[in-house]
Design a protein around this motif. Structure first.
Motif, PDB file in Angstrom:
ATOM      1  N   ASP A 195       5.467  -0.287   0.496  1.00 10.59           N
ATOM      2  CA  ASP A 195       5.251   0.286   1.823  1.00 10.59           C
ATOM      3  C   ASP A 195       4.160   1.346   1.795  1.00 10.59           C
ATOM      4  OD1 ASP A 195       6.827   1.993   0.317  1.00 10.59           O
ATOM      5  OD2 ASP A 195       8.076   2.641   1.993  1.00 10.59           O
ATOM      6  N   VAL A 196       3.966   1.989   0.659  1.00  9.62           N
ATOM      7  CA  VAL A 196       2.869   2.949   0.525  1.00  9.62           C
ATOM      8  C   VAL A 196       1.547   2.210   0.362  1.00  9.62           C
ATOM      9  CG1 VAL A 196       1.889   4.748  -0.959  1.00  9.62           C
ATOM     10  CG2 VAL A 196       4.328   4.780  -0.393  1.00  9.62           C
ATOM     11  N   LEU A 197       1.536   1.167  -0.438  1.00 10.91           N
ATOM     12  CA  LEU A 197       0.301   0.434  -0.711  1.00 10.91           C
ATOM     13  C   LEU A 197      -0.280  -0.197   0.550  1.00 10.91           C
ATOM     14  CD1 LEU A 197      -1.549  -0.200  -3.065  1.00 10.91           C
ATOM     15  CD2 LEU A 197      -0.246  -2.299  -3.456  1.00 10.91           C
ATOM     16  N   THR A 198       0.575  -0.556   1.495  1.00 10.42           N
ATOM     17  CA  THR A 198       0.077  -1.165   2.738  1.00 10.42           C
ATOM     18  C   THR A 198      -0.760  -0.185   3.553  1.00 10.42           C
ATOM     19  OG1 THR A 198       2.109  -0.570   3.923  1.00 10.42           O
ATOM     20  CG2 THR A 198       2.031  -2.750   2.901  1.00 10.42           C
ATOM     21  N   LEU A 199      -0.652   1.103   3.266  1.00  4.36           N
ATOM     22  CA  LEU A 199      -1.414   2.100   4.012  1.00  4.36           C
ATOM     23  C   LEU A 199      -2.852   2.227   3.527  1.00  4.36           C
ATOM     24  CD1 LEU A 199       1.269   4.962   4.041  1.00  4.36           C
ATOM     25  CD2 LEU A 199       0.879   3.219   5.789  1.00  4.36           C
TER      26      LEU A 199
ATOM     27  N   ALA B 143       7.627  23.099  12.627  1.00  5.74           N
ATOM     28  CA  ALA B 143       7.909  22.504  11.317  1.00  5.74           C
ATOM     29  C   ALA B 143       9.161  21.644  11.397  1.00  5.74           C
ATOM     30  CB  ALA B 143       8.087  23.586  10.263  1.00  5.74           C
ATOM     31  N   GLU B 144       9.047  20.447  10.836  1.00  5.52           N
ATOM     32  CA  GLU B 144      10.202  19.557  10.684  1.00  5.52           C
ATOM     33  C   GLU B 144      10.638  19.622   9.222  1.00  5.52           C
ATOM     34  OE1 GLU B 144      11.448  14.815  10.942  1.00  5.52           O
ATOM     35  OE2 GLU B 144       9.445  15.478  11.594  1.00  5.52           O
ATOM     36  N   LEU B 145      11.895  20.016   8.997  1.00  3.39           N
ATOM     37  CA  LEU B 145      12.388  20.229   7.645  1.00  3.39           C
ATOM     38  C   LEU B 145      13.549  19.293   7.343  1.00  3.39           C
ATOM     39  CD1 LEU B 145      12.526  24.155   7.692  1.00  3.39           C
ATOM     40  CD2 LEU B 145      10.579  22.685   7.135  1.00  3.39           C
ATOM     41  N   ALA B 146      13.613  18.837   6.102  1.00  3.60           N
ATOM     42  CA  ALA B 146      14.722  17.995   5.662  1.00  3.60           C
ATOM     43  C   ALA B 146      14.808  18.065   4.143  1.00  3.60           C
ATOM     44  CB  ALA B 146      14.533  16.546   6.120  1.00  3.60           C
ATOM     45  N   THR B 147      15.977  17.719   3.622  1.00  3.60           N
ATOM     46  CA  THR B 147      16.125  17.680   2.164  1.00  3.60           C
ATOM     47  C   THR B 147      15.601  16.371   1.591  1.00  3.60           C
ATOM     48  OG1 THR B 147      18.381  16.818   2.409  1.00  3.60           O
ATOM     49  CG2 THR B 147      18.131  19.208   2.192  1.00  3.60           C
ATOM     50  N   TYR B 148      15.499  15.352   2.442  1.00  2.00           N
ATOM     51  CA  TYR B 148      15.002  14.046   1.983  1.00  2.00           C
ATOM     52  C   TYR B 148      14.492  13.271   3.187  1.00  2.00           C
ATOM     53  CZ  TYR B 148      14.930   9.353  -0.050  1.00  2.00           C
ATOM     54  OH  TYR B 148      14.543   8.100  -0.480  1.00  2.00           O
ATOM     55  N   PHE B 149      13.351  12.633   3.037  1.00  3.13           N
ATOM     56  CA  PHE B 149      12.778  11.797   4.097  1.00  3.13           C
ATOM     57  C   PHE B 149      12.800  10.340   3.632  1.00  3.13           C
ATOM     58  CE2 PHE B 149      10.639  15.904   4.924  1.00  3.13           C
ATOM     59  CZ  PHE B 149      10.992  16.072   6.262  1.00  3.13           C
ATOM     60  N   GLU B 150      13.597   9.516   4.318  1.00  6.08           N
ATOM     61  CA  GLU B 150      13.667   8.107   3.944  1.00  6.08           C
ATOM     62  C   GLU B 150      12.374   7.377   4.296  1.00  6.08           C
ATOM     63  OE1 GLU B 150      17.066   6.136   5.444  1.00  6.08           O
ATOM     64  OE2 GLU B 150      18.505   7.403   4.362  1.00  6.08           O
ATOM     65  N   ASP B 151      11.681   7.856   5.320  1.00  7.37           N
ATOM     66  CA  ASP B 151      10.445   7.215   5.779  1.00  7.37           C
ATOM     67  C   ASP B 151       9.220   7.961   5.246  1.00  7.37           C
ATOM     68  OD1 ASP B 151      10.966   9.466   7.249  1.00  7.37           O
ATOM     69  OD2 ASP B 151      10.283   8.629   9.156  1.00  7.37           O
ATOM     70  N   MET B 152       9.209   8.276   3.942  1.00  8.65           N
ATOM     71  CA  MET B 152       8.125   9.079   3.373  1.00  8.65           C
ATOM     72  C   MET B 152       6.764   8.398   3.531  1.00  8.65           C
ATOM     73  SD  MET B 152       7.311  11.931   2.109  1.00  8.65           S
ATOM     74  CE  MET B 152       8.816  12.695   1.521  1.00  8.65           C
ATOM     75  N   ALA B 153       6.739   7.072   3.440  1.00 11.75           N
ATOM     76  CA  ALA B 153       5.465   6.370   3.613  1.00 11.75           C
ATOM     77  C   ALA B 153       4.890   6.621   4.998  1.00 11.75           C
ATOM     78  CB  ALA B 153       5.650   4.872   3.374  1.00 11.75           C
ATOM     79  N   GLU B 154       5.745   6.607   6.012  1.00 12.71           N
ATOM     80  CA  GLU B 154       5.291   6.863   7.383  1.00 12.71           C
ATOM     81  C   GLU B 154       4.793   8.299   7.526  1.00 12.71           C
ATOM     82  OE1 GLU B 154       7.191   6.933  11.896  1.00 12.71           O
ATOM     83  OE2 GLU B 154       8.097   5.667  10.337  1.00 12.71           O
ATOM     84  N   ARG B 155       5.489   9.227   6.864  1.00  8.97           N
ATOM     85  CA  ARG B 155       5.057  10.630   6.913  1.00  8.97           C
ATOM     86  C   ARG B 155       3.699  10.790   6.234  1.00  8.97           C
ATOM     87  NH1 ARG B 155       8.989  13.379  10.006  1.00  8.97           N
ATOM     88  NH2 ARG B 155      10.864  12.093   9.876  1.00  8.97           N
ATOM     89  N   LEU B 156       3.520  10.121   5.117  1.00  9.13           N
ATOM     90  CA  LEU B 156       2.250  10.190   4.401  1.00  9.13           C
ATOM     91  C   LEU B 156       1.130   9.571   5.226  1.00  9.13           C
ATOM     92  CD1 LEU B 156       0.973  11.076   1.722  1.00  9.13           C
ATOM     93  CD2 LEU B 156       1.508   8.816   0.807  1.00  9.13           C
ATOM     94  N   ALA B 157       1.446   8.513   5.957  1.00 13.13           N
ATOM     95  CA  ALA B 157       0.435   7.835   6.768  1.00 13.13           C
ATOM     96  C   ALA B 157      -0.146   8.764   7.821  1.00 13.13           C
ATOM     97  CB  ALA B 157       1.049   6.607   7.435  1.00 13.13           C
ATOM     98  N   GLY B 158       0.670   9.630   8.390  1.00 18.49           N
ATOM     99  CA  GLY B 158       0.190  10.496   9.460  1.00 18.49           C
ATOM    100  C   GLY B 158      -0.357  11.828   8.997  1.00 18.49           C
ATOM    101  N   ALA B 159      -0.246  12.123   7.696  1.00 19.66           N
ATOM    102  CA  ALA B 159      -0.635  13.435   7.183  1.00 19.66           C
ATOM    103  C   ALA B 159      -2.143  13.546   6.985  1.00 19.66           C
ATOM    104  CB  ALA B 159       0.085  13.708   5.860  1.00 19.66           C
ATOM    105  N   HIS B 160      -2.679  14.721   7.302  1.00 16.40           N
ATOM    106  CA  HIS B 160      -4.080  15.024   6.996  1.00 16.40           C
ATOM    107  C   HIS B 160      -4.218  15.689   5.633  1.00 16.40           C
ATOM    108  CE1 HIS B 160      -4.239  15.089  11.547  1.00 16.40           C
ATOM    109  NE2 HIS B 160      -5.201  14.234  11.250  1.00 16.40           N
ATOM    110  N   LEU B 161      -3.145  16.350   5.179  1.00 17.04           N
ATOM    111  CA  LEU B 161      -3.197  17.094   3.924  1.00 17.04           C
ATOM    112  C   LEU B 161      -1.815  17.122   3.293  1.00 17.04           C
ATOM    113  CD1 LEU B 161      -4.905  19.001   2.028  1.00 17.04           C
ATOM    114  CD2 LEU B 161      -4.005  20.901   3.394  1.00 17.04           C
ATOM    115  N   PHE B 162      -1.794  16.975   1.976  1.00 17.84           N
ATOM    116  CA  PHE B 162      -0.549  17.052   1.210  1.00 17.84           C
ATOM    117  C   PHE B 162      -0.542  18.353   0.415  1.00 17.84           C
ATOM    118  CE2 PHE B 162       1.598  16.610  -2.866  1.00 17.84           C
ATOM    119  CZ  PHE B 162       2.846  16.142  -2.501  1.00 17.84           C
ATOM    120  N   VAL B 163       0.615  19.003   0.361  1.00 15.52           N
ATOM    121  CA  VAL B 163       0.799  20.183  -0.491  1.00 15.52           C
ATOM    122  C   VAL B 163       2.047  19.946  -1.330  1.00 15.52           C
ATOM    123  CG1 VAL B 163       1.157  22.678  -0.596  1.00 15.52           C
ATOM    124  CG2 VAL B 163      -0.232  21.698   1.249  1.00 15.52           C
TER     125      VAL B 163
END
Length: 419
Positions: free
Chosen positions: A171-175, A247-267
């Motif tokens: 699911d990450v590679l498709t991005l 800020a949206e906070l969580a201990t775990y994101f099941e849809d991490m690929a979707e979150r990564l797809a929309g991100a401009h920057l990772f920290v």
């Protein structure tokens, strides 16, 4: 690609860094018609993302560590028990080859494969050869690496080495072929903050304050998604509220690929899987390597993407832990003050680095493209090709594979194995 169905055993330590590429290889081999089994420990069996068709076998890890002789004996007994269990699995499953992804839980399986005379392929995810892989490097048929430069990998094993990259989730590679999210001078600035599978307390301490130091014109455009430890999440939520930062906070994101797809920057941290996903998708990053990682491998992992211009690094001092709680009185107070000062400095560094990389849209887009150029989108396929080149079916006389390394541009691997 072989049209003959075979059996393969994958052995991986009990962390996501070892299991995620194992899952990706399992999916590729399964798609090619092979049968795959996984050997790990109890922690590894609980890692999310395991394909339904991948059967898990849990063995005792048998880790030998520390200075306690009793612990050594228990570890040695666990290794021996795991080796015996793996040999019984080999008798029933009849694997053509065994693939080791490192980590102490993989050691009993590697010992069993050696005893059974099975072909062995190692995969190293990090830019530093792990201790279990280091031990077996001279005893295996092939070593697949994820980086051009791997520290502690002896040059005498160069003829066994093939650079394939680190397989990532489908699911990450498709991005990879999707464009970088639109980023203009007046658009939202989406930042994704994670600290590995368990989160990282230091990110909860420094990122909100660092973002609050940004110039108002940039800070007003922020939209933050952050993974936090359960015990930290309310304090982080209050921090962002005080700063007026959504800020949206969580201990775990099941849809991490979707979150990564929309991100401009990772920290976040620079674990092997994190680097693989950032480079597969093409996302710029502010990386804070874990200072206590074995052999400082997270700093090494960041080298290539930083050198390419796709990321920047902030160093975390060792004092930024909860070790002040081990002391009392003046010593504890002094450590707490020192820690507070260092955290404040880290927060300022976060601000400066983010401001530099996001000062204009083209700077951020260039960093994203530099990260994308560091990716290995065919890692799972190339690793599967390498694995298939060992342990041919009895009805096949010779398996031959010739492949050019994606990084060297000319070093061909040719393997022949007669049955």
């Amino acid at each position: 690609m072989s049209s003959v169905s075979r059996h393969y055993v994958l052995a991986a330590g009990g962390t996501g860094g070892h299991l995620i590429p194992a899952f990706a290889l399992a999916a590729e081999l399964h798609q090619r018609g092979h049968h795959v089994a996984l050997i790990t420990d109890e922690r590894g069996a609980a890692i999310p993302g395991k394909p339904d068709y991948l059967t898990s076998h849990v063995l005792p890890p048998g880790r030998i560590a520390g200075k306690n002789p009793i612990g050594w004996l228990k570890g040695a007994r666990g290794i021996w028990q795991g080796r015996s269990m793996a040999l019984r699995l080999f008798d029933s499953f009849q694997p053509s080859a065994v693939v080791g992804f490192g980590g102490y839980p993989a050691m009993p399986t590697m010992l069993a494969a050696r005893s059974a005379g099975l072909p062995i392929v190692l995969h190293e995810q990090n830019a530093v050869l792990g201790r279990v892989n280091r031990y077996f490097a001279g005893k295996v048929d092939a070593i697949a690496t994820s980086c051009e430069e791997v520290d502690l990998l002896d040059s005498k094993y160069a003829d066994k080495v093939t650079l394939v990259g680190n397989p990532v989730r489908a699911d990450v590679l498709t991005l990879r072929d999707q464009p970088f999210p639109e980023f203009a001078e007046d658009s939202l600035f989406r930042i994704l903050v994670t600290g590995g599978s368990q989160g990282a307390r230091v990110l909860s301490q420094v990122v909100p304050d660092g973002l609050a130091m940004l110039p108002p014109t940039l800070r007003s455009r922020l939209q933050v998604i952050q993974q936090c430890r359960a015990e930290d999440i309310e304090a982080v939520r209050q921090r962002y509220a005080v700063h007026g930062i959504p800020a949206e906070l969580a201990t775990y994101f099941e849809d991490m690929a979707e979150r990564l797809a929309g991100a401009h920057l990772f920290v976040g941290r620079s674990g092997a899987s994190t680097i693989a996903e950032l480079t597969a998708v093409g996302r710029p990053a502010i990386l804070i390597p874990l200072p206590y990682a074995m052999d400082d491998h997270q700093s090494a992992n960041a080298r290539e993407i930083v050198a390419a211009g796709g990321a920047r690094v902030i160093r975390q001092p060792a004092i930024t832990t909860e070790n002040a709680d081990k002391y009392r009185g003046d010593r504890r107070n002094a450590l707490l003050r020192e820690q507070a000062d260092l955290l404040q400095k880290m927060a300022k560094d976060v601000c400066l680095q983010i401001e530099a990389i996001a000062k204009n849209p083209q700077t951020l887009a260039n960093a994203a493209h530099a990260a994308w150029n560091c990716g290995y989108p065919k890692a799972a396929s190339d690793l599967a090709d390498l694995v298939e080149s060992f342990g041919a079916s009895p009805i096949m006389d010779v398996i031959r594979m010739e492949k050019t390394s994606p990084a060297t541009g000319g070093k061909a691997l040719a393997r022949e194995r007669a049955q």
